[in-house]
Enzyme design. Structure first.
Site, PDB file in Angstrom:
ATOM      1  N   ASN A 147       1.944  -2.966   1.123  1.00 60.57           N
ATOM      2  CA  ASN A 147       2.242  -2.351  -0.158  1.00 60.57           C
ATOM      3  C   ASN A 147       3.315  -1.062  -0.286  1.00 60.57           C
ATOM      4  O   ASN A 147       3.987  -0.844  -1.088  1.00 60.57           O
ATOM      5  CB  ASN A 147       0.965  -1.724  -0.800  1.00 60.57           C
ATOM      6  N   CYS A 316      -1.186   8.165   0.091  1.00 59.85           N
ATOM      7  CA  CYS A 316      -1.985   7.137   0.812  1.00 59.85           C
ATOM      8  C   CYS A 316      -3.030   7.027  -0.384  1.00 59.85           C
ATOM      9  O   CYS A 316      -3.774   5.977   0.168  1.00 59.85           O
ATOM     10  CB  CYS A 316      -2.195   7.380   2.172  1.00 59.85           C
TER      11      CYS A 316
END
Ligand code: PLP
Length: 379
Positions: A147, A316
């Site tokens: 991603n 993240c």
């Protein structure tokens, strides 16, 4: 409104999905578990969507378990395949937190967790993977495409390696499914996660595909829907929209690679900027730009003010300023990892938008570097 270049985060609902969903949001509102006509009509829509999705994803309708999205599907695969007693599992070092966090939770509970490393382009090293995965491991997990970087992983090769050792492989295909014709049957994976909102469908609906559904225990218990593997009244409009969206995405022409090449050619001429994972096979819409010595979160805000929505490649987790484990895993320094922005081009993006973005990026970077832009509201 701003130019939207954050399609890896989510995509707009396409017309095909909206139109397919509308009757199930109004007159066809029945509960698909009820035997009366209203219930049967909802069940029919649900099962038609299941068959259509199974065809598009190359699995059997009975192998699809509808969930509330990619996160739930990933969690169910990890917890469902590992089960008890305690054992060992392997996950790639670049998994999304929907896989990484349940794996870390299992480690906290006493499982042994080993991470499969990636090379400098962010691709799982298959030789190392072969050394790491052992007979008796409860599962291994490698995402189809990342991603953050968009790198495509050699999932069929890794599934074969895991299969030789009798270890089931879970593949998170949440990012890949909007760009790659997912063929569950062809990969050799044991389980796979997909999510509708990444492919122009509605939010809050996804699926876990399981080669042998009896192997994945439920996470949610209740009325026994989805063959007992996922209780809860089915989200019929969402599921119908999911199938319509995937069908529409597969039919559409893809401008993303051409626009990405256009942007990357400009980045190549820009000073102090480079493309992360440039030499890897990547999803067609992903461009990860390292803007040297600038904080990505500041740049994202500046670009937002200039009318362009992009993401910081550093985050993240939602709201986190910590450098991404994905970028650290492929060898970026923490400082460089904090200087990366992710541009994700969509099927409706135009060349004018890409050119406008490039001009804005150059201007914002310049103004931030010279201190001409206030950044006081950045955490
Ligand atoms: N896996 C990957 C690779 C993702 O990119 C995402 C979403 O960002 C997820 C899982 C979670 O999916 P969902 O948002 O449907 O819960």
């Amino acid at each position: 409104m701003s130019v939207y270049l954050d399609h890896a985060a989510t995509t707009p609902l396409c017309d095909e999905a909206r139109e397919a969903m509308e009757p199930y949001l109004s007159q066809r509102f029945g509960n698909a578990s009820e035997p009366h006509a209203r219930g049967r009509e909802a069940r029919l829509g649900l099962e038609q969507a299941r068959r259509r999705l199974a065809e598009l994803l190359d699995c059997e309708p009975g192998q699809l378990v509808f969930t509330s999205g990619g996160t739930e599907a990933d969690n169910q695969a990890v917890f469902g395949l590992c089960g008890r007693p305690l054992g060992r599992l392997v996950a790639s070092a670049i998994e999304h937190s929907a896989v990484r966090a349940p794996a870390l939770e299992l480690e906290r509970q006493g499982f042994e967790l080993a991470f499969a490393t990636v090379d400098a382009q962010g691709v799982v090293d298959s030789a190392r993977f072969a050394d790491l995965v052992r007979e008796g491991d409860r599962m291994a997990a490698v995402m189809w495409a990342n991603n953050v970087t968009g790198t495509v992983q050699p999932v069929a090769e890794l599934a074969a390696i895991a299969g030789e050792r009798g270890v089931p492989l879970h593949v998170d295909a949440v990012q890949a499914a909007a760009s790659i014709a997912i063929d569950f049957g062809g990969t050799g994976a044991e389980t796979m996660a997909v999510s509708a909102h990444k492919l122009y469908g509605p939010k809050g609906v996804g699926a876990l595909i399981a080669r042998d559904p009896a192997r994945v225990r439920p996470l949610i218990w209740g009325g026994g829907q989805e063959g007992g593997l996922r209780s809860g009244t089915e989200n019929v409009p969402g599921i119908v929209g999911f199938a319509a969206a995937l069908e529409a995405v597969r039919r559409r022409g893809d401008v993303r690679r051409r626009l990405r090449d256009r942007l990357e050619a400009m980045i190549g001429r820009g000073a102090g900027m480079s493309i992360v994972s440039r030499d890897a096979e990547r999803l067609p819409g992903h461009v990860l730009i390292l803007v040297e010595h600038l904080r990505a979160d500041m740049l994202v805000l500046a670009l937002d003010r200039a009318g362009f929505a992009v993401a910081a490649g550093s985050a993240c987790a939602a709201g986190s300023a910590a450098p991404s484990h994905v970028l650290l895993a492929q060898g970026l320094t923490p400082d460089d990892a904090r200087s990366v922005i992710r541009v994700s081009i969509g099927l409706d993006t135009t060349a004018e938008e890409v050119d406008g973005f490039w001009a804005a990026l150059v201007a914002c970077a310049e103004r931030l570097r010279t201190g001409a832009l206030p950044v006081t509201d950045v955490a």
